[in-house]
Design a protein around this motif. Structure first.
Motif, PDB file in Angstrom:
ATOM      1  N   ARG A 104      58.163  44.874  49.403  1.00 24.86           N
ATOM      2  CA  ARG A 104      58.061  45.434  50.754  1.00 24.86           C
ATOM      3  C   ARG A 104      56.611  45.474  51.213  1.00 24.86           C
ATOM      4  O   ARG A 104      55.691  45.499  50.408  1.00 24.86           O
ATOM      5  CB  ARG A 104      58.569  46.873  50.779  1.00 24.86           C
ATOM      6  N   ILE A 105      56.453  45.537  52.523  1.00 20.09           N
ATOM      7  CA  ILE A 105      55.128  45.756  53.094  1.00 20.09           C
ATOM      8  C   ILE A 105      54.875  47.258  53.100  1.00 20.09           C
ATOM      9  O   ILE A 105      55.717  48.021  53.575  1.00 20.09           O
ATOM     10  CB  ILE A 105      55.021  45.172  54.516  1.00 20.09           C
ATOM     11  N   ILE A 106      53.732  47.667  52.566  1.00 17.85           N
ATOM     12  CA  ILE A 106      53.358  49.086  52.588  1.00 17.85           C
ATOM     13  C   ILE A 106      52.735  49.407  53.943  1.00 17.85           C
ATOM     14  O   ILE A 106      53.083  50.378  54.589  1.00 17.85           O
ATOM     15  CB  ILE A 106      52.365  49.423  51.448  1.00 17.85           C
ATOM     16  N   GLU A 107      51.795  48.546  54.372  1.00 16.47           N
ATOM     17  CA  GLU A 107      51.088  48.821  55.620  1.00 16.47           C
ATOM     18  C   GLU A 107      50.510  47.532  56.200  1.00 16.47           C
ATOM     19  O   GLU A 107      50.105  46.640  55.459  1.00 16.47           O
ATOM     20  CB  GLU A 107      49.941  49.805  55.335  1.00 16.47           C
ATOM     21  N   ILE A 108      50.498  47.464  57.524  1.00 17.21           N
ATOM     22  CA  ILE A 108      49.793  46.389  58.229  1.00 17.21           C
ATOM     23  C   ILE A 108      48.719  47.075  59.059  1.00 17.21           C
ATOM     24  O   ILE A 108      49.019  47.883  59.928  1.00 17.21           O
ATOM     25  CB  ILE A 108      50.736  45.580  59.149  1.00 17.21           C
ATOM     26  N   LYS A 109      47.461  46.763  58.748  1.00 14.96           N
ATOM     27  CA  LYS A 109      46.330  47.379  59.436  1.00 14.96           C
ATOM     28  C   LYS A 109      45.687  46.324  60.331  1.00 14.96           C
ATOM     29  O   LYS A 109      45.133  45.349  59.838  1.00 14.96           O
ATOM     30  CB  LYS A 109      45.320  47.877  58.409  1.00 14.96           C
ATOM     31  N   ASP A 110      45.785  46.514  61.634  1.00 14.06           N
ATOM     32  CA  ASP A 110      45.181  45.595  62.605  1.00 14.06           C
ATOM     33  C   ASP A 110      43.790  46.115  62.933  1.00 14.06           C
ATOM     34  O   ASP A 110      43.645  47.154  63.569  1.00 14.06           O
ATOM     35  CB  ASP A 110      46.052  45.526  63.856  1.00 14.06           C
ATOM     36  N   GLU A 111      42.777  45.399  62.465  1.00 13.16           N
ATOM     37  CA  GLU A 111      41.398  45.830  62.677  1.00 13.16           C
ATOM     38  C   GLU A 111      40.693  44.948  63.700  1.00 13.16           C
ATOM     39  O   GLU A 111      39.486  44.745  63.618  1.00 13.16           O
ATOM     40  CB  GLU A 111      40.662  45.815  61.326  1.00 13.16           C
ATOM     41  N   GLY A 112      41.459  44.418  64.640  1.00 15.52           N
ATOM     42  CA  GLY A 112      40.883  43.590  65.701  1.00 15.52           C
ATOM     43  C   GLY A 112      40.619  42.170  65.243  1.00 15.52           C
ATOM     44  O   GLY A 112      41.395  41.272  65.521  1.00 15.52           O
ATOM     45  N   ILE A 115      43.373  41.304  59.986  1.00 11.21           N
ATOM     46  CA  ILE A 115      44.615  42.023  59.669  1.00 11.21           C
ATOM     47  C   ILE A 115      44.663  42.163  58.153  1.00 11.21           C
ATOM     48  O   ILE A 115      44.493  41.187  57.423  1.00 11.21           O
ATOM     49  CB  ILE A 115      45.861  41.272  60.164  1.00 11.21           C
ATOM     50  N   THR A 116      44.910  43.389  57.687  1.00 10.97           N
ATOM     51  CA  THR A 116      45.048  43.644  56.258  1.00 10.97           C
ATOM     52  C   THR A 116      46.466  44.142  56.003  1.00 10.97           C
ATOM     53  O   THR A 116      46.906  45.110  56.620  1.00 10.97           O
ATOM     54  CB  THR A 116      44.019  44.694  55.781  1.00 10.97           C
ATOM     55  N   ILE A 117      47.160  43.445  55.108  1.00 10.66           N
ATOM     56  CA  ILE A 117      48.544  43.790  54.779  1.00 10.66           C
ATOM     57  C   ILE A 117      48.601  44.158  53.303  1.00 10.66           C
ATOM     58  O   ILE A 117      48.131  43.392  52.458  1.00 10.66           O
ATOM     59  CB  ILE A 117      49.479  42.590  55.028  1.00 10.66           C
ATOM     60  N   THR A 118      49.142  45.326  53.005  1.00 14.38           N
ATOM     61  CA  THR A 118      49.336  45.693  51.603  1.00 14.38           C
ATOM     62  C   THR A 118      50.827  45.629  51.293  1.00 14.38           C
ATOM     63  O   THR A 118      51.659  45.964  52.140  1.00 14.38           O
ATOM     64  CB  THR A 118      48.785  47.103  51.296  1.00 14.38           C
ATOM     65  N   THR A 119      51.147  45.162  50.078  1.00 13.35           N
ATOM     66  CA  THR A 119      52.538  44.987  49.673  1.00 13.35           C
ATOM     67  C   THR A 119      52.802  45.719  48.361  1.00 13.35           C
ATOM     68  O   THR A 119      51.870  46.008  47.605  1.00 13.35           O
ATOM     69  CB  THR A 119      52.873  43.490  49.491  1.00 13.35           C
ATOM     70  N   THR A 120      54.080  45.974  48.091  1.00 12.93           N
ATOM     71  CA  THR A 120      54.435  46.704  46.874  1.00 12.93           C
ATOM     72  C   THR A 120      54.202  45.871  45.626  1.00 12.93           C
ATOM     73  O   THR A 120      53.812  46.406  44.594  1.00 12.93           O
ATOM     74  CB  THR A 120      55.906  47.158  46.911  1.00 12.93           C
ATOM     75  N   TYR A 121      54.470  44.575  45.694  1.00 12.90           N
ATOM     76  CA  TYR A 121      54.284  43.702  44.535  1.00 12.90           C
ATOM     77  C   TYR A 121      53.635  42.399  44.971  1.00 12.90           C
ATOM     78  O   TYR A 121      53.581  42.068  46.159  1.00 12.90           O
ATOM     79  CB  TYR A 121      55.624  43.436  43.828  1.00 12.90           C
ATOM     80  N   GLU A 122      53.192  41.626  43.992  1.00 10.39           N
ATOM     81  CA  GLU A 122      52.406  40.426  44.266  1.00 10.39           C
ATOM     82  C   GLU A 122      53.203  39.269  44.864  1.00 10.39           C
ATOM     83  O   GLU A 122      52.652  38.441  45.573  1.00 10.39           O
ATOM     84  CB  GLU A 122      51.658  39.973  43.003  1.00 10.39           C
ATOM     85  N   HIS A 123      54.506  39.183  44.616  1.00 10.96           N
ATOM     86  CA  HIS A 123      55.295  38.055  45.124  1.00 10.96           C
ATOM     87  C   HIS A 123      55.267  37.975  46.651  1.00 10.96           C
ATOM     88  O   HIS A 123      55.076  36.904  47.215  1.00 10.96           O
ATOM     89  CB  HIS A 123      56.760  38.158  44.671  1.00 10.96           C
ATOM     90  N   LEU A 124      55.475  39.117  47.300  1.00 13.22           N
ATOM     91  CA  LEU A 124      55.506  39.121  48.765  1.00 13.22           C
ATOM     92  C   LEU A 124      54.137  38.764  49.343  1.00 13.22           C
ATOM     93  O   LEU A 124      54.057  37.999  50.304  1.00 13.22           O
ATOM     94  CB  LEU A 124      55.981  40.478  49.298  1.00 13.22           C
TER      95      LEU A 124
END
Length: 157
Positions: A104-112, A115-124
């Motif tokens: 799953r996606i934990i968070e999508i951070k739009d910094e202009g 974009i930084t996306i954190t995920t629960t595991y490495e596959h995604l």
């Protein structure tokens, strides 16, 4: 026959979110509804009536913000095609979750400009990077810090 005693032995990579204890079969996550049945996590509608309640590893990781991967997307092209790229990312997450419910996606951070996306595991995280690269080309880089079950993905165009 080589019988050397000084060879390196790979140590097991410990993931505190995958407990060694078996979940009761069946069990259902009280947060997201994923079912643990026959040794795997899967989506079931409706969940079995005799399922015990628990919190799955993905929901625990999301609550703790304990990421298994990070994807960084940046560049002028990314900025001008941000909506398309974000739609692609959501589609990749949905596809991946159908087969791997804990991805799953934990968070999508739009910094202009980034974009930084954190995920629960490495596959995604890897799959997001590959999908964005396949659709839009650019420069793609993967880093797996040694000794960890983690990926850092960087894409730029």
């Amino acid at each position: 026959m080589n019988n050397r005693k000084d060879r390196l032995i790979k140590e097991y990579i410990h993931d505190p979110y995958f407990t060694k204890e078996k979940y009761h079969d069946p069990s259902v996550c009280e947060r997201c509804g994923v079912v643990f049945h026959e040794g795997i996590f899967q989506w079931m509608e409706p969940p079995p009536s005799d399922a015990q309640k628990m919190v799955c590893p993905a929901c625990r990781r999301i609550e703790d913000r304990y990421e298994g991967g990070v994807v960084i997307l940046e560049g002028d092209f990314m900025q001008s095609h941000k909506d398309e790229i974000l739609n692609l990312i959501k589609n990749v997450e949905e596809e991946e979750m159908a087969y791997r419910p804990l991805e799953r996606i934990i968070e999508i951070k739009d910094e202009g400009n980034k974009i930084t996306i954190t995920t629960t595991y490495e596959h995604l995280a890897r799959r997001i990077g590959e999908s964005v690269h396949k659709a839009y080309k650019g420069k793609l880089n993967f880093q797996y810090p040694e000794g960890t079950k983690y990926i850092r993905v960087h894409w730029e165009r």
